[in-house]
Design an enzyme around this catalytic site. Structure first.
Site, PDB file in Angstrom:
ATOM      1  N   ARG A  98       0.826  -1.212   0.000  1.00  0.00           N
ATOM      2  CA  ARG A  98       0.000   0.000   0.000  1.00  0.00           C
ATOM      3  C   ARG A  98       0.854   1.254   0.000  1.00  0.00           C
ATOM      4  O   ARG A  98       0.550   2.221  -0.711  1.00  0.00           O
ATOM      5  CB  ARG A  98      -0.955  -0.021   1.201  1.00  0.00           C
ATOM      6  CG  ARG A  98      -1.783   1.250   1.417  1.00  0.00           C
ATOM      7  CD  ARG A  98      -2.401   1.800   0.146  1.00  0.00           C
ATOM      8  NE  ARG A  98      -3.147   0.809  -0.606  1.00  0.00           N
ATOM      9  CZ  ARG A  98      -3.505   0.969  -1.873  1.00  0.00           C
ATOM     10  NH1 ARG A  98      -3.151   2.070  -2.535  1.00  0.00           N
ATOM     11  NH2 ARG A  98      -4.182   0.027  -2.508  1.00  0.00           N
ATOM     12  N   LYS A 133       2.895  24.889  -3.786  1.00  0.00           N
ATOM     13  CA  LYS A 133       1.611  24.318  -3.373  1.00  0.00           C
ATOM     14  C   LYS A 133       1.700  22.795  -3.421  1.00  0.00           C
ATOM     15  O   LYS A 133       1.064  22.129  -4.243  1.00  0.00           O
ATOM     16  CB  LYS A 133       0.485  24.847  -4.252  1.00  0.00           C
ATOM     17  CG  LYS A 133       0.286  26.359  -4.124  1.00  0.00           C
ATOM     18  CD  LYS A 133      -0.775  26.876  -5.079  1.00  0.00           C
ATOM     19  CE  LYS A 133      -0.920  28.392  -4.968  1.00  0.00           C
ATOM     20  NZ  LYS A 133      -1.916  28.945  -5.904  1.00  0.00           N
ATOM     21  N   LYS A 165       5.891  39.926  -3.235  1.00  0.00           N
ATOM     22  CA  LYS A 165       4.493  40.022  -3.651  1.00  0.00           C
ATOM     23  C   LYS A 165       3.898  41.325  -3.125  1.00  0.00           C
ATOM     24  O   LYS A 165       4.600  42.146  -2.546  1.00  0.00           O
ATOM     25  CB  LYS A 165       3.724  38.801  -3.171  1.00  0.00           C
ATOM     26  CG  LYS A 165       4.275  37.499  -3.742  1.00  0.00           C
ATOM     27  CD  LYS A 165       3.375  36.316  -3.433  1.00  0.00           C
ATOM     28  CE  LYS A 165       3.901  35.062  -4.090  1.00  0.00           C
ATOM     29  NZ  LYS A 165       2.991  33.902  -3.907  1.00  0.00           N
ATOM     30  N   GLU A 199       6.377  40.265  -8.106  1.00  0.00           N
ATOM     31  CA  GLU A 199       5.043  40.031  -8.658  1.00  0.00           C
ATOM     32  C   GLU A 199       4.337  41.360  -8.874  1.00  0.00           C
ATOM     33  O   GLU A 199       4.348  42.227  -7.991  1.00  0.00           O
ATOM     34  CB  GLU A 199       4.229  39.169  -7.693  1.00  0.00           C
ATOM     35  CG  GLU A 199       2.782  38.947  -8.105  1.00  0.00           C
ATOM     36  CD  GLU A 199       1.989  38.260  -7.010  1.00  0.00           C
ATOM     37  OE1 GLU A 199       2.078  37.014  -6.917  1.00  0.00           O
ATOM     38  OE2 GLU A 199       1.305  38.961  -6.231  1.00  0.00           O
ATOM     39  N   ASP A 220       0.791  38.592 -12.673  1.00  0.00           N
ATOM     40  CA  ASP A 220      -0.189  37.799 -11.942  1.00  0.00           C
ATOM     41  C   ASP A 220      -1.614  38.131 -12.352  1.00  0.00           C
ATOM     42  O   ASP A 220      -2.064  39.274 -12.240  1.00  0.00           O
ATOM     43  CB  ASP A 220      -0.014  38.035 -10.439  1.00  0.00           C
ATOM     44  CG  ASP A 220      -0.893  37.132  -9.606  1.00  0.00           C
ATOM     45  OD1 ASP A 220      -0.953  35.929  -9.901  1.00  0.00           O
ATOM     46  OD2 ASP A 220      -1.527  37.630  -8.653  1.00  0.00           O
TER      47      ASP A 220
END
Length: 283
Positions: A98, A133, A165, A199, A220
């Site tokens: 597994r 992420k 940012k 950004e 962005d």
């Protein structure tokens, strides 16, 4: 970079989580002297990733288990294709199956999704990048899967690059400080191996950032028209990254605006596990 040391560390933790006091099912139902053969096969097409991780799941359970890979990382496979053969003590094979499957299904899913994005930008100058992420603790595994799918890696961690940012810029320019001057100051304070990325979310933010001679400007959530204008305004003076609103339907058009790289969080946060099967036969 995914090292064997890191693979062993993460896989060992997963095995301990799954069988903290041993596999009581196998220990009570399977004779100690039984051997097993298991075939890893694809139940759908995809791109392979995770061979070393898959092998580690079995080897760390019992060094006597042998894993013969029938495919290399980065190779495409079809439904029904044999991907690996596992042989060894039956208890160990059953205990590790597994964990081995969980890792390889996840990594193959990411590699497969990445390859789909890469195919959508073929013929353009754009490269597909991952983001931070990722699943906590599995970033190195997931980034390797992106590479196997034909993508590229962005910064690994907050220690690798300065990425300013909107909130960072607001602090940097508080009290009426000049943005270009402050970014230049930051640039001079950084080691030569640390890149500076900024950004922006509007076209009028580009000139003062560009004047600071940054390494990368991220556009962005720009419209396609504004992406084209931003690329023309930057005119090759630094790397142009597009981010936001990127999916398999939009990525091709984004790439054709002339950006250099496109960062896609979905590669790791939205990839589904690929359907692979491990059929075990006890000898």
């Amino acid at each position: 970079m995914l090292t064997q040391e890191h693979i062993n560390e993460v896989v060992a933790a997963a095995l301990k989580e799954d069988a903290p006091e041993g596999d009581v099912t196998s220990e009570h139902l399977i004779p100690a002297d039984s051997n097993a053969t298991a075939a890893l096969a694809a139940r759908e097409p995809g791109v392979f990733s995770g061979s070393e991780v898959f092998i580690a799941a079995f080897k760390l359970t019992d060094s006597r288990v042998e894993v013969e890979m029938k495919i290399a990382d980065g190779e495409k496979f079809e439904k029904g294709q044999l991907l690996a053969i596992v042989t060894g003590p039956a208890r160990a094979v059953l205990t590790a199956e597994r964990i081995g499957l969980n890792f390889v299904q996840r990594m193959c899913g990411i590699a497969t999704l990445t390859s789909q994005y890469v195919s959508k930008v073929a013929g353009t100058r754009a490269h597909i990048l991952d983001t931070r992420k990722t699943t906590p603790g599995l970033r190195a595994f997931e980034r390797q899967a992106v590479l196997n799918g034909g993508g590229r890696n962005h910064r690994f961690s907050l220690s690798d690059m300065v990425m300013a940012k909107d909130n960072h810029l607001a602090v940097l320019t508080r009290g009426g400080k000049d943005l270009t001057t402050e970014l230049r100051r930051v640039r001079t304070e950084l080691p030569s191996n640390i890149k500076l990325e900024v950004e922006v979310d509007r076209l009028d933010q580009i000139p003062p950032v560009l004047a600071a001679e940054v390494d990368i400007i991220m556009l962005d959530n720009f419209s396609l028209e504004d992406l084209r204008k931003g690329v023309a305004l930057i005119n090759g003076q630094c790397t142009v990254e597009a981010s936001g609103g990127v999916n398999l339907e939009t990525v091709g058009e984004i790439a054709r605006t002339g950006v250099d790289v496109i960062s896609v969080g979905a590669l790791t946060h939205s990839a589904r596990a690929l359907d692979l099967g491990l059929d075990v036969k006890i000898n």
